[in-house]
Motif scaffolding. Sequence first.
Motif, short mmCIF file in Angstrom:
data_model
loop_
_atom_site.label_atom_id
_atom_site.label_comp_id
_atom_site.label_asym_id
_atom_site.label_seq_id
_atom_site.Cartn_x
_atom_site.Cartn_y
_atom_site.Cartn_z
N LEU A 79 1.86 -6.78 2.50
CA LEU A 79 1.51 -6.49 1.26
C LEU A 79 2.09 -6.81 -0.15
CD1 LEU A 79 2.93 -2.27 1.51
CD2 LEU A 79 0.76 -3.83 1.12
N VAL A 80 3.18 -7.94 0.09
CA VAL A 80 3.68 -8.78 -0.78
C VAL A 80 2.60 -9.70 -1.10
CG1 VAL A 80 5.37 -10.73 -1.68
CG2 VAL A 80 5.83 -7.99 -1.00
N VAL A 81 2.32 -10.56 -0.26
CA VAL A 81 1.26 -11.82 0.72
C VAL A 81 0.09 -11.43 -0.06
CG1 VAL A 81 0.16 -13.06 2.22
CG2 VAL A 81 3.08 -12.66 2.22
N SER A 82 -0.42 -10.07 0.06
CA SER A 82 -1.90 -9.74 -0.09
C SER A 82 -1.32 -9.73 -2.00
CB SER A 82 -1.78 -8.40 -0.11
OG SER A 82 -2.18 -8.38 1.48
N LEU A 83 -0.72 -9.08 -2.14
CA LEU A 83 -0.26 -8.92 -4.07
C LEU A 83 -0.33 -9.96 -4.89
CD1 LEU A 83 -0.80 -7.23 -6.37
CD2 LEU A 83 2.01 -6.96 -6.06
N LEU A 84 0.13 -11.41 -3.65
CA LEU A 84 0.59 -12.85 -4.67
C LEU A 84 -1.28 -13.48 -4.64
CD1 LEU A 84 3.83 -13.67 -3.73
CD2 LEU A 84 3.30 -13.00 -5.67
N ALA A 85 -1.03 -13.15 -3.13
CA ALA A 85 -2.47 -13.96 -3.21
C ALA A 85 -3.62 -13.65 -4.58
CB ALA A 85 -3.33 -13.30 -2.00
N ALA A 110 -4.67 -2.09 -4.91
CA ALA A 110 -2.99 -2.21 -6.06
C ALA A 110 -2.35 -3.06 -5.92
CB ALA A 110 -2.85 -0.38 -6.54
N TRP A 111 -3.09 -3.61 -4.17
CA TRP A 111 -1.66 -4.16 -3.46
C TRP A 111 -2.65 -5.60 -3.14
CZ3 TRP A 111 3.67 -4.50 -3.38
CH2 TRP A 111 3.73 -3.49 -3.35
N GLY A 112 -3.28 -5.37 -3.91
CA GLY A 112 -4.91 -6.75 -3.93
C GLY A 112 -5.12 -6.67 -2.01
N VAL A 113 -4.86 -5.87 -1.66
CA VAL A 113 -5.58 -5.71 -0.22
C VAL A 113 -7.41 -5.46 0.00
CG1 VAL A 113 -6.20 -5.00 2.31
CG2 VAL A 113 -3.57 -5.10 0.93
N ASP A 114 -8.39 -6.30 -0.13
CA ASP A 114 -9.76 -6.01 0.55
C ASP A 114 -9.83 -5.68 1.52
OD1 ASP A 114 -10.48 -7.24 -1.93
OD2 ASP A 114 -9.87 -9.04 -1.01
N VAL A 115 -9.22 -5.93 2.39
CA VAL A 115 -9.68 -5.41 3.97
C VAL A 115 -8.31 -5.33 4.25
CG1 VAL A 115 -11.08 -5.69 5.76
CG2 VAL A 115 -11.93 -6.41 4.31
N ALA A 116 -8.40 -3.72 5.31
CA ALA A 116 -7.17 -3.15 5.80
C ALA A 116 -7.55 -2.83 7.02
CB ALA A 116 -6.33 -2.28 5.29
N VAL A 117 -6.92 -4.03 8.41
CA VAL A 117 -6.77 -3.58 9.69
C VAL A 117 -5.60 -2.96 10.41
CG1 VAL A 117 -7.58 -5.15 11.60
CG2 VAL A 117 -8.61 -5.88 9.34
N SER A 118 -6.06 -2.00 10.33
CA SER A 118 -5.03 -1.48 10.81
C SER A 118 -4.87 -1.08 13.19
CB SER A 118 -5.03 0.50 10.86
OG SER A 118 -3.92 1.03 11.58
N THR A 119 -4.70 -1.96 12.86
CA THR A 119 -4.33 -2.31 15.07
C THR A 119 -4.93 -1.03 15.90
OG1 THR A 119 -3.46 -3.66 15.25
CG2 THR A 119 -4.20 -2.90 17.48
#
Length: 218
Positions: A79-85, A110-119
């Motif tokens: 989440l932190v990486v996504s937000l910073l990116a 809100a956390w900068g994520v465009d696509v979330a991949v849940s295994t």
Amino acid sequence: MRVAIAGAGAVGRSIAAELIAGEHQVMLIEREAKQFEPHTVEQAEWVLADACELASLEDAGLQLCDCVIAATGDDKVNLVVSLLAKTVFAVRRVVARVNHPANEWLFNSAWGVDVAVSTPRVLAAMVEEAVSVGGLVQLLTLRQGQANLVEMTLPADTRWAGRPVRDVKLPRDAALVTILRGGRVIVPQPDDPLEPGDELLFVASADVEGEIRRAFSH
């Protein structure tokens, strides 16, 4: 395309190898020295750094990347990486790995994520897709949760057999993008007839999935 991957574990290395095979430029960012193994993916650029640290990402040149994949085994880090990116480096596409299903609700714009991949979700969807005929199966969440890739397989007794694609009345926020028929991938045209066993792939917002089901129930 230049892609940065945070996390050089088994998942990160596998993604890197696939992207390199597709002729993309890949940078692997890993903070653990024991997992820093450039020989495992020699064609990738390797950076030993903490992807949660702004200075480290600046030094790595994250602003030059077209896509960032947060692929560590820690949801907080992803989440932190996504937000910073997204917010600091304005990366156009951010994809994040969800390790624990209970955290999936956090992985959004809100956390900068465009696509979330849940295994777990992907595996469950693959099982449903394999055994479900006539039902709608959600395969993937797209574009900050605003749309889903969903699939429906027409049953053997479908009333739609032989009817053209133009007869399918879909809701406004849904589109039939592909028909999988045997070994063929068909870009649907208005005059193309539907057949039993066709796998129909739609991109649709979550709130109209029920309308897609109803469109094929009569």
